[in-house]
Structure formats: structure tokens, C-alpha cells
Scaffold this motif. Structure first.
Motif, PDB file in Angstrom:
ATOM      1  N   LYS A 131       8.679   1.549   1.744  1.00 15.75           N
ATOM      2  CA  LYS A 131       8.548   2.203   0.440  1.00 15.75           C
ATOM      3  C   LYS A 131       9.674   1.794  -0.501  1.00 15.75           C
ATOM      4  O   LYS A 131       9.458   1.582  -1.696  1.00 15.75           O
ATOM      5  N   MET A 132      10.893   1.673   0.044  1.00 21.43           N
ATOM      6  CA  MET A 132      12.020   1.253  -0.791  1.00 21.43           C
ATOM      7  C   MET A 132      11.837  -0.175  -1.284  1.00 21.43           C
ATOM      8  O   MET A 132      12.141  -0.500  -2.436  1.00 21.43           O
ATOM      9  N   ASP A 133      11.329  -1.052  -0.401  1.00 18.93           N
ATOM     10  CA  ASP A 133      11.153  -2.459  -0.766  1.00 18.93           C
ATOM     11  C   ASP A 133       9.846  -2.713  -1.509  1.00 18.93           C
ATOM     12  O   ASP A 133       9.646  -3.812  -2.055  1.00 18.93           O
ATOM     13  N   ASN A 134       8.951  -1.716  -1.496  1.00 21.35           N
ATOM     14  CA  ASN A 134       7.651  -1.855  -2.164  1.00 21.35           C
ATOM     15  C   ASN A 134       6.912  -3.095  -1.652  1.00 21.35           C
ATOM     16  O   ASN A 134       6.410  -3.925  -2.416  1.00 21.35           O
ATOM     17  N   ASP A 135       6.889  -3.229  -0.336  1.00 15.46           N
ATOM     18  CA  ASP A 135       6.249  -4.388   0.292  1.00 15.46           C
ATOM     19  C   ASP A 135       5.759  -3.961   1.668  1.00 15.46           C
ATOM     20  O   ASP A 135       6.133  -2.902   2.184  1.00 15.46           O
ATOM     21  N   ASP A 136       4.893  -4.796   2.273  1.00 13.21           N
ATOM     22  CA  ASP A 136       4.406  -4.459   3.608  1.00 13.21           C
ATOM     23  C   ASP A 136       5.284  -5.047   4.708  1.00 13.21           C
ATOM     24  O   ASP A 136       5.030  -4.811   5.895  1.00 13.21           O
ATOM     25  N   ILE A 137       6.315  -5.828   4.313  1.00 11.50           N
ATOM     26  CA  ILE A 137       7.292  -6.373   5.256  1.00 11.50           C
ATOM     27  C   ILE A 137       8.679  -6.118   4.686  1.00 11.50           C
ATOM     28  O   ILE A 137       8.908  -6.376   3.498  1.00 11.50           O
ATOM     29  N   PRO A 138       9.633  -5.624   5.475  1.00  8.31           N
ATOM     30  CA  PRO A 138      10.982  -5.395   4.940  1.00  8.31           C
ATOM     31  C   PRO A 138      11.598  -6.671   4.376  1.00  8.31           C
ATOM     32  O   PRO A 138      11.432  -7.757   4.938  1.00  8.31           O
TER      33      PRO A 138
END
Length: 312
Positions: A131-138
Motif C-alpha cells: 500500500k505504501m509503494d502503491n504497487d503489487d511488488i515492494p
């Protein structure tokens, strides 16, 4: 006259040597550990039988505070088995220390002695990081993998994931990432610091990337040499938010396997190194430490082997 004096001196010299040897022998006999033969001498000497080998190793065990199997097994207990048992106890103790260290850290966090930031990346749940990165992979996983894959020298480094990096530098990078300064990874000059950071991120997740019950399934499938369809069924049970990260890591490992002749990394080697980083049990008692370690290694090997066929 000279001959007579020389003869008398020789006689006295022999007497002194004999008495000195007797005194040294008596002094050594008082110390039961001083005159024990070395392990190599015992192993090479055909005159030392199994009973003597056991007694020698038992004396060393008493000195170093570890125990051997019951005395009734002495007749079939060889020196090689005694040494193997000692090494097994050493490995068991290291695994127990690792478990205790993790439990102490969790206890300090609960008591508020170690304060964790709400925006931290390391030690958080994977869903929170996504959620913080707004992506499905860190972002930290993507950057670590991409920087290694785009560097031809790094990809061919021997034992790229087996050799540890500099702990101080890895912890510095960890703090930079927690502060949101992910661009600091681009300045890393040692590939082992980069791989160490990636392994640390996976180990520090609040929940493992692969739930433990599914890791046990992968271990069983690996030992039974199951078909790819059966492995795919277990993969579909992994939480949907975890699966893209797992596939990204496996795709990264497949690229490294293509240069296995240079970096000396094989499927079993990668499974052994990364298996414990991908999954672990919630409770890991000392008597199950070795069994759980086998599950991690065999489960990790199963995944690497599966994806190496599907993605290469």
C-alpha cells in the motif's frame, strides 16, 4: 682418565634421563586429558578398537559439557559416529540460539523497548508495504533484483547468494529504505550487500511470504517428485497479494541459474539459501529446529526447480 670421566658422565646422564622420563610419565598419568591421542592419530591407528575410541571421545565430551548416547551402545559406537553426534549438537545449539534471538526481539517490541515506525518497510506486513509503494511488488525487492540483473559482473559473482555481505552496510541501507531513500541502493558497490539486504527484507516480514502450511506441502511434493500440476495447485492457495512478489523473486533466481557455471549457484544451493527466508513456523521449538530447517530447504528447492522450468 678422559675416557673414564666420559663414561661416568654418560652413566649419570642415562640415570637422569630415565628418572626424568619416569617423572614425566607419572605427571602425565595424573592428567587424564593430557595424554589422549589426537582424533587423526586415533582414526589412522589400526590398534585402537571401537571401545577405546568411544572412551576417548567420552572423556572429551565430559570436558566440553556435551553428552554421548547411552553406555550400552558402546560396542557398536565408532569414533566417526561420536564426532558426527558432536557436530549435530553444535548445529542444534546454533538453531536454538537463532530462535531465541527472534523471540527476544518480538518480546522487546511488545514491551515497547524497541519502537517501530508506522511507515517502516522492514518488519512490516507485506500488504502494508504494498500500500505504501502503491504497487503489487515492494520497491525494495524490485530494485534489488533489477540492479543485480542489469550488472553483468554482479550476475557472474561466485556464490552470489551464499556469501554474506557487510552487516554494517546492510543495516545502513535498511535504515535508508525505512526513511524512504530507496535511491541509496543505486550507490551500492558490493553485490553481497545487495543480496544480503534482499534476504533481510524477506526474513523481517511480519508474516512469511509463503505460509508455513504451504511450505510443508512443497516439501512433500519435492520428496515425492510430484508433477507440475500439483505444485501449481498449491501455488494458487498462496495469498494473492504475496504471489507477485514470489514470482518476481523466482524469475530473478532463474536468470542467475543461467549463469550457474560462473556464479556457482545451482537449484539446491538457491533452495538452501532462500528457503528459510521465504517461510518459517510461528512456533519453532528447539527439538523441531532441524526438522523445520529441512522443510524450508526442500520446499525452497521445489519452488526454484518448478519456476526454473516454467520461466527460463
Amino acid at each position: 682418565g678422559w675416557i673414564a670421566s666420559t663414561g661416568v658422565a654418560s652413566v649419570f646422564g642415562l640415570i637422569r634421563i630415565q628418572f626424568g622420563t619416569a617423572a614425566n610419565t607419572e605427571r602425565m598419568s595424573n592428567n587424564k586429558f593430557l595424554h589422549l591421542p589426537s582424533v587423526d592419530d586415533t582414526a589412522l591407528s589400526p590398534t585402537v578398537d571401537r571401545q577405546n575410541s568411544y572412551e576417548i571421545e567420552e572423556a572429551r565430551a565430559q570436558k566440553k559439557n556435551y553428552s554421548l548416547p547411552a553406555p550400552e551402545r558402546r560396542s557398536t559406537f565408532s569414533l566417526r559416529k561420536a564426532l558426527y553426534y558432536k557436530n549435530w549438537l553444535s548445529l542444534k545449539k546454533r538453531l536454538q540460539n537463532l530462535r531465541l534471538f527472534k523471540e527476544k526481539k518480538l518480546d522487546l517490541i511488545k514491551r515497547g523497548i524497541i519502537k517501530l515506525s508506522k511507515d517502516r518497510v522492514f518488519g512490516a506486513e507485506l500488504d502494508v508495504v504494498l500500500k505504501m509503494d502503491n504497487d503489487d511488488i515492494p520497491v525494495v525487492v524490485n530494485m534489488c533484483c533489477s540492479l543485480i540483473e542489469n550488472n553483468e559482473v554482479w550476475k557472474t559473482t561466485e556464490f552470489i547468494y551464499r556469501q554474506p555481505g557487510n552487516i554494517t552496510k546492510i543495516q545502513t541501507l535498511r535504515m535508508k529504505v525505512d526513511e524512504g531513500k530507496v535511491s541509496a541502493l543505486e550507490k551500492v558497490k558490493n553485490v553481497h550487500d545487495m543480496t544480503g539486504l534482499l534476504k533481510l527484507f524477506l526474513r523481517e516480514l511480519a508474516q512469511p511470504l509463503i505460509p508455513w502450511k504451504y511450505m510443508q506441502d512443497f516439501k512433500n511434493l519435492h520428496e515425492s517428485k510430484a508433477k507440475r500440476e500439483e505444485i501449481e495447485k498449491v501455488l494458487k492457495r498462496i495469498p494473492p497479494t504475496h504471489l507477485p512478489t514470489l514470482k518476481r523473486i523466482m524469475r530473478h533466481l532463474c536468470l542467475l541459474l543461467q549463469g550457474g557455471d560462473s556464479n556457482k549457484m545451482s537449484i539446491p544451493a538457491l533452495g538452501m539459501v532462500l528457503g528459510p527466508c521465504l517461510s518459517w513456523p510461528e512456533i519453532n521449538p528447539g527439538n523441531l529446529a532441524l526438522i523445520n530447517s529441512k522443510i524450508q530447504i526442500h520446499g525452497g528447492t521445489c519452488l526454484v526447480a518448478h519456476f526454473s522450468v516454467g520461466l527460463q
